[in-house]
Design an enzyme around this catalytic site. Structure first.
Site, PDB file in Angstrom:
ATOM      1  N   TYR A 158      31.882  61.950  97.943  1.00 26.03           N
ATOM      2  CA  TYR A 158      30.479  61.521  97.903  1.00 26.03           C
ATOM      3  C   TYR A 158      30.272  60.250  98.724  1.00 26.03           C
ATOM      4  CZ  TYR A 158      29.324  64.652  93.999  1.00 26.03           C
ATOM      5  OH  TYR A 158      29.086  65.745  93.208  1.00 26.03           O
ATOM      6  N   LYS A 209      41.336  51.666  64.933  1.00 21.57           N
ATOM      7  CA  LYS A 209      39.931  52.045  65.156  1.00 21.57           C
ATOM      8  C   LYS A 209      39.800  52.811  66.473  1.00 21.57           C
ATOM      9  CE  LYS A 209      39.214  47.423  67.098  1.00 21.57           C
ATOM     10  NZ  LYS A 209      38.758  46.048  66.802  1.00 21.57           N
TER      11      LYS A 209
HETATM   12  C1  LIG Z   1      39.834  45.188  67.062  1.00 18.16           C
HETATM   13  C2  LIG Z   1      40.146  44.141  66.060  1.00 18.16           C
HETATM   14  C3  LIG Z   1      41.466  43.747  65.811  1.00 18.16           C
HETATM   15  C4  LIG Z   1      42.619  44.178  66.703  1.00 18.16           C
HETATM   16  O1  LIG Z   1      42.543  43.397  67.877  1.00 18.16           O
HETATM   17  P1  LIG Z   1      43.574  43.541  69.086  1.00 18.16           P
HETATM   18  O2  LIG Z   1      43.122  42.503  70.048  1.00 18.16           O
HETATM   19  O3  LIG Z   1      43.408  44.915  69.617  1.00 18.16           O
HETATM   20  O4  LIG Z   1      44.934  43.295  68.561  1.00 18.16           O
HETATM   21  C5  LIG Z   1      41.717  42.897  64.742  1.00 18.16           C
HETATM   22  N1  LIG Z   1      40.699  42.407  63.988  1.00 18.16           N
HETATM   23  C6  LIG Z   1      39.398  42.722  64.226  1.00 18.16           C
HETATM   24  C7  LIG Z   1      38.333  42.151  63.369  1.00 18.16           C
HETATM   25  C8  LIG Z   1      39.078  43.576  65.268  1.00 18.16           C
HETATM   26  O5  LIG Z   1      37.797  43.893  65.520  1.00 18.16           O
END
Ligand SMILES: *Cc1c(COP(=O)(O)O)cnc(C)c1O
Length: 347
Positions: free
Chosen positions: A242, A33
């Protein structure tokens, strides 16, 4: 080059998938994702498919459609957010498998695409996504009557192995899925490391693939190199940046680098993160600005063309700690201005 270069080692990515896969006796999926945690979903997913991943997870149907173009037919693409009202076309056209989260989604999916496979997401105690025990009890027969491929849930505290919520969620998930005949999945990266009781039939690692904690043995995947645009000598008593928050206390050499908070190097790193010339650290001097960093390079015998802000000497999690955040946020904030350079077999 006016922008930084994000070097992405696809062999290290594939090696991390294999190492996590070897930790379990079950199937290992890959979570890609948010554009593959900021590294570029097409290249990351192809490398993971070559390593052996057959099931992928994304957050939204739009991400799923993009991923399908990169992967082609074959791998299963699962969508955590389920089947939203506007998702029917992408789910059908890109052959996505939504993880249905409630009665509305289940009814919508079964009505719109009766033959299309789906999973069910259960809430085992995180209170974020998924059916609660009472919903599931009411919907289970209907859910199991169609082309159900997976029943999953997600752990809230898996990065804290001793947190009592882990065993509580494990108990709840085990109870809710008793008698389920399709594959079950509870664990992301953290859950894999909690041990076999948490593995079930399929794991869903994300961050560990990309080299982040809690997978401490992960091979580093990213190096971020930033070009030096300008060098200047600053006399004792003069200020940098800044707010004039840095004041030279000695004759100081300042390098100005091309990257800033618009590129995910958040302002909270000011005064805390370091840049590296090989193994030699150079502190940030003054505030991070939108497109630029100012760095104290006085102690370098020679000024290289680039300095690294992510490298073996300062990992994603080191940088996160300097900024008061987590590695996930550092990776997924790395902006579109960097040139992404892939090395390794799948590049
Ligand atoms: C993002 C996510 C994962 C992966 O999690 P990591 O901690 O990055 O390994 C797995 N399952 C769900 C439902 C998630 O939202």
């Amino acid at each position: 080059m006016g922008t930084g270069t994000l070097h992405i080692d696809l062999d290290a990515l594939a090696a991390n998938w294999r190492t996590l896969d070897a930790r379990t006796g079950c199937e290992t999926a890959a979570v890609v994702k948010a554009d593959g945690y900021g590294l570029g979903v097409a290249s990351a997913a192809k490398a993971l498919a070559q390593a052996g991943a057959r099931r992928f997870f994304v957050a939204t149907a739009e991400e799923g459609a993009t991923l399908r173009k990169a992967l082609g037919d074959g791998p299963e693409i699962n969508v955590f957010s389920g089947h939203m009202a506007t998702d029917t076309d992408p789910i059908r056209d890109a052959r996505l498998t939504p993880m249905l989260n409630d009665a509305v989604q289940l009814a919508r999916h079964r009505a719109a695409l009766p033959d299309a496979p789906y999973g069910i997401q259960l809430d085992s105690g995180m209170n974020r996504l998924g059916m609660e025990p009472a919903d599931w009890a009411a919907l289970r027969a209907e859910a199991e009557a169609g082309p159900l491929t997976l029943v999953m849930s997600h752990l809230a505290c898996a990065d804290e192995p001793d947190h009592p919520h882990n065993t509580e969620q494990l108990r709840q998930f085990t109870e809710m899925t008793a008698g389920v005949t399709v594959p079950r999945s509870l664990s992301a990266t953290g859950g894999i490391l909690l041990g076999p009781a948490y593995h079930f039939d399929l794991t869903r690692p994300g961050i560990g693939l990309y080299g982040g904690l809690p997978f401490a043995e992960a091979a580093p995947v990213v190096r971020l190199s930033l070009p030096v645009i300008q060098l200047r000598e600053v006399a004792p008593g003069e200020h940098v940046g800044y707010g004039c928050t840095f004041t030279a206390t000695r004759p100081t050499r300042i390098a100005t680098l091309s990257a800033g908070y618009a590129d995910g190097l958040i302002r909270a790193m000011s005064g805390k993160a370091r840049l590296f010339a090989g193994d030699t650290p150079c502190p940030l001097a003054g505030r991070v600005s939108m497109d630029l960093l100012t760095v104290d390079v006085t102690d370098l015998p020679e000024i290289p063309e680039v300095l690294d802000i992510l490298c073996p000497a300062q990992t994603v999690d080191d940088l996160a700690e300097a900024a008061g955040t987590i590695g996930y946020e550092i990776l997924t904030s790395l902006g579109p201005r960097y040139a992404r350079r892939y090395t390794g077999r799948a590049a």
